[in-house]
Structure formats: structure tokens, C-alpha cells
Scaffold this motif. Sequence first.
Motif, PDB file in Angstrom:
ATOM      1  N   ILE A  35       0.852  -1.156   0.042  1.00 59.97           N
ATOM      2  CA  ILE A  35       0.095  -0.290  -0.031  1.00 59.97           C
ATOM      3  C   ILE A  35       0.902   1.319   0.032  1.00 59.97           C
ATOM      4  N   VAL A  36       1.954   1.289   0.771  1.00 59.12           N
ATOM      5  CA  VAL A  36       2.782   2.162   0.822  1.00 59.12           C
ATOM      6  C   VAL A  36       3.464   2.760  -0.530  1.00 59.12           C
ATOM      7  N   LEU A  37       3.917   1.591  -0.918  1.00 63.72           N
ATOM      8  CA  LEU A  37       4.700   1.758  -2.593  1.00 63.72           C
ATOM      9  C   LEU A  37       3.728   2.358  -3.383  1.00 63.72           C
ATOM     10  N   LEU A  38       2.303   2.045  -3.294  1.00 66.52           N
ATOM     11  CA  LEU A  38       1.469   2.171  -4.323  1.00 66.52           C
ATOM     12  C   LEU A  38       1.206   3.779  -3.969  1.00 66.52           C
ATOM     13  N   LEU A  39       1.051   4.334  -2.751  1.00 69.48           N
ATOM     14  CA  LEU A  39       0.816   5.730  -2.550  1.00 69.48           C
ATOM     15  C   LEU A  39       2.177   6.481  -2.882  1.00 69.48           C
ATOM     16  N   LEU A  40       3.448   6.017  -3.067  1.00 66.56           N
ATOM     17  CA  LEU A  40       4.581   6.695  -3.295  1.00 66.56           C
ATOM     18  C   LEU A  40       4.411   6.735  -4.909  1.00 66.56           C
ATOM     19  N   ARG A  41       4.118   5.861  -5.465  1.00 67.24           N
ATOM     20  CA  ARG A  41       4.286   5.582  -7.012  1.00 67.24           C
ATOM     21  C   ARG A  41       3.056   6.488  -7.581  1.00 67.24           C
ATOM     22  N   GLY A  42       1.957   6.458  -7.161  1.00 73.92           N
ATOM     23  CA  GLY A  42       0.809   7.003  -7.615  1.00 73.92           C
ATOM     24  C   GLY A  42       0.256   6.195  -8.833  1.00 73.92           C
ATOM     25  N   PHE A  43      -0.681   6.904  -9.510  1.00 77.24           N
ATOM     26  CA  PHE A  43      -1.239   5.988 -10.488  1.00 77.24           C
ATOM     27  C   PHE A  43      -0.923   6.883 -11.739  1.00 77.24           C
ATOM     28  N   LEU A  58      -3.498  -6.445  -3.973  1.00 77.38           N
ATOM     29  CA  LEU A  58      -3.702  -6.142  -2.654  1.00 77.38           C
ATOM     30  C   LEU A  58      -4.914  -6.865  -2.036  1.00 77.38           C
ATOM     31  N   PHE A  59      -5.987  -6.959  -2.960  1.00 76.15           N
ATOM     32  CA  PHE A  59      -7.226  -7.575  -2.255  1.00 76.15           C
ATOM     33  C   PHE A  59      -6.991  -8.902  -1.751  1.00 76.15           C
ATOM     34  N   CYS A  60      -6.212  -9.727  -2.713  1.00 77.81           N
ATOM     35  CA  CYS A  60      -5.821 -11.022  -2.284  1.00 77.81           C
ATOM     36  C   CYS A  60      -5.088 -11.315  -1.266  1.00 77.81           C
ATOM     37  N   MET A  61      -3.965 -10.126  -1.212  1.00 75.79           N
ATOM     38  CA  MET A  61      -3.132 -10.180   0.056  1.00 75.79           C
ATOM     39  C   MET A  61      -3.929 -10.159   1.321  1.00 75.79           C
TER      40      MET A  61
END
Length: 520
Positions: A35-43, A58-61
Amino acid sequence: MNIVSRIQQKIKSFDFSWMIPTGFGISLTLLIAGIVLLLLRGFDNMENGWIFSIGSDLFCMAIGIMLSFSCVLNYKNRNEHTRIFVILLTISSLSLFFDEAVWLVQGIAQLRNINLVVNVLHYLIGVELVYLFWQYIRRVLKMENSLMETADGILNLLLIPSFLLCAVNLFYPFYFTIDENGFYARSDKWYISQVYICFALLIVILELLMSQASKRDRMVAISFIAIPVLNQFLTGMQYGISTLYASMLVAIVLIYGVLFADREKKISTTETELGVATRIQADMLPNEFPFLPERSEFDLYASMNPAKEVGGDFYDFFMVDDNHLALVMADVSGKGIPAALFMMSSKILIKNHVMTGSSPGTVLRAVNNQICENNREDMFVTVWLGILDLRDGTLVSANAGHEYPILKTPDGDFELIKSKHSFVLGGMEGIKYRESEMVLQPGSKLFLYTDGVPEAENQNEEQYGYDRFLSALNSKKDGTPEELLDAVKKSVKGFVKDYIQFDDLTMLCVHYTGEKGEII
């Protein structure tokens, strides 16, 4: 007392239960990191397929974490299957994390080298996940035939070249390439990376065709094949969307829902039956104290703490007639239900023969012959049997391979009373049992026990021993029988601490006062 049983129990004691909460912790950490890496990367500059893949990862994790947490809470189900299942969940979370990571670094030229490493790890974890999945399914379906052993050996051998081929991509674009702009692309040899997966699926198909497992278990195993294959079919084996590991987690969830639910039901039934067996065994042993409070010639107390829900140790005491008190301390080979059944039959036989008025040696000889007649399981029992004449303190006893009794004279300390042992009951027919005789002076205390007391072990595999045993008794030598038993229990517990109890703790103490009591 059975050396083989003790070794087996010690091996089982190393159950690595710490792996269950550790697996949960790793999975939770990976989800937070994802989640942290996704927020840092952005979309920014992400295609819809990438976002969908990241979301499914992320959902399956999160689903995997919930399953791991349920295993953490479920202490009763912490067996080998549970540990393998949690390891499988942990590796699945790791594969999902790296699947997310490959999309997060996709198309970023500055992270080209990281992209390369992450993809190699992604392939490596995928091979390991397939291998563990196979191992778990094999245990679930109890695949132990020669074909499966051969197949398992081949899978083990293929692990090495599969790992090496994944690692080769660090230096040579074998499965994939990363261009200068940081974009991943499959090479024309990518399909080789699927060989290990296909071989594992082929083995499961062969096993299902030959397996005698139940229809339900086979359907669960089919999910291992059907769900990932269906996923690959729906995604068209095309790059741009990756839900293979998510689909494998769905298969894991199905396994959990079907097999663990069934196991919980079996465990619940077993616990109910063990509870009944425990109560039956407890009711078989005299446990109302004080025993014959109207008789002032003696006072006694006894207890048994089984290593399992039911044990093989037993004690007994009863009046043979108005003037004779019978005392029994015994230890059956083995543990659990079989030992408990053998214990109950032995106890009944001993008491029945004692009540005929026979001497201890004669009783043990008769009981031994009866046990040997129908002893297909080759079980045996060690017994100390004594008959105390309450009028003058004469104690006649016989010892069938049991521990030495401990005696305290009125003005002395507790000491071992060593005499020659005879052979155990159930070992050989026709054995004669020698008798010993002593006179207990008023104020004497006799302490009987099983080997679970002196052989209790701590985490360093050091035995409690007789020195500590006698020291605990002498620290309360003027106490009542109940106080003496309590002192030994506390001493053993302080020595053992939280280490697993391998053997039953069974003790009996009788205080002979010699005072003339009322005869009912």
C-alpha cells in the motif's frame, strides 16, 4: 516410560508453531508495504490493466492475511497441515507483492535495474509457490503411492534448473527483456517458464485418476488445476493483466473452506469424545478425600495429572477387609486412549484378585498371566502393590518393574527404599513375583509415584531427578499427605516451567498413625 514413544513425542514437540504467527506478521508487513509503495508511486501513466492487477494483488493479500490470522487464533488446529498452509499463504502473499511491484516499476527508466531484479524474484517465487502448493495437495490427499514418490522426486530435481533459469534473466534476457525505457516484454522463450507449472498440474491429474480419495477431496484438488487454468484462458495468456497468483489464492481459500471446516468438525467430535473418556477415567480412580475419615489409623491423598487428555498411569486404594488397606501405583506403556483402556482393565484385574485375600506376589502373578493371554498389542504395565495391616503396621508388597517407594520414618527424612524388582506385567507369562515385608512405625509416611515425576524434563532436557524429588518432600516432611503432593507438584512445575509434559504425574502418599480407629 516407553523410550520409542518418548522420542516420537519429543520430535512432535518441535512443532514450529512460531511459524504461524510469523507467517501472519510477514503477510501483514507485505500488505502494508504494498500500500505504501502504491501511494508513493501514484497512478500516473498507469494503464487500466496494471491498476486492475495491482488492485487484485492487494485484495488477495488482504484475504490471505485474514486466513493467516484465523490460523493464529485457532490454537487447536496447529498441526503440520496448518503450518504448511500458513507457509503457503505467506509465499502466496510474497508472490502477490512482487506481482504488484513489477507493475509499480513498469515504464520508469530510472528503475530499470530494480525492474529487472523484481521480475526475476517474481519468477522465482512463482516456482516456489507451485512447489509448495503441490506438497500441500499431496498431504491433503495422502498421495503416498510409488508413482507420486517418483513424481515428487522429479519435481524436487526440476526445482534447481527452474530456479537457475529464473536467475539467468539477471544477466541474459531468457524469459523477458527490460528496455531502456523500463518496459517489460516477454521473450520468445517465455513459455519455458510455464513448464514447471504444467508438469505439476499433470502430476495432480494423474493422481486424481488413480486416487482413492473421497469425491470431496478430489474436487478440492481439481480446483488447483481448474482455477489457475481458467484464469489463464480468460486472460488469453496475454501480457498486460496478471491474475494468476490471485487465482491460485482463490484455490487456497477453497481448500481452507472445505478441508479446514471438515477438520474443525472432526476435532470438535474428538474433543467431545476425549472429554467423556477423561471423565470416565477420573471416575475410575478413587478421588474422594479424606478417605474413610472415621478411621484414624491412617490418612492418605493421591492425584494423577495426565500428559494427554487421558493417561496410562493409575493409582488405587481400598479396604480388603476391616484391618487391611491395599495400595496400588502403576504405569502403563504408551499414552492416550489405548493406554487408558489397558489401564482400566489392569486396575480391575488387580482389585478383583486382591479382594480374594491373596498376597501381593500371588495377585501380580495371576494378573500377569491373564494379561499375557490376550495382549496382541504387546503392552505392559509396571505395578507396585502393597497391603498394609492397620493393626501393627506390617506392609507386604511386590514390585513388578515399578519405581522404588519412598519412606519417612517418624524421626527421619524421606528416603528411597530399594529392593529387587520383578518383571513387568504383560511381558512374559509364568513369572513369579517376590514379596518384601516391612513394619511401618506409627508416624511413618509412604510415598508412591510413577516415573513421570523423577523423569520430568525442562527445556534443556535435564531431568528433575531424585535429589530434587527428595528435597521437595523433606521441605514439607511434617505436612499432611495432601501438602506433600502439593509440594512435589510445585517443585516439578518450577523446574519444568512451560516445557511440554511428556509423562503422567501420578502420586500417592499414606500417613500411618497406628491409632486405633472405628471399624464400620
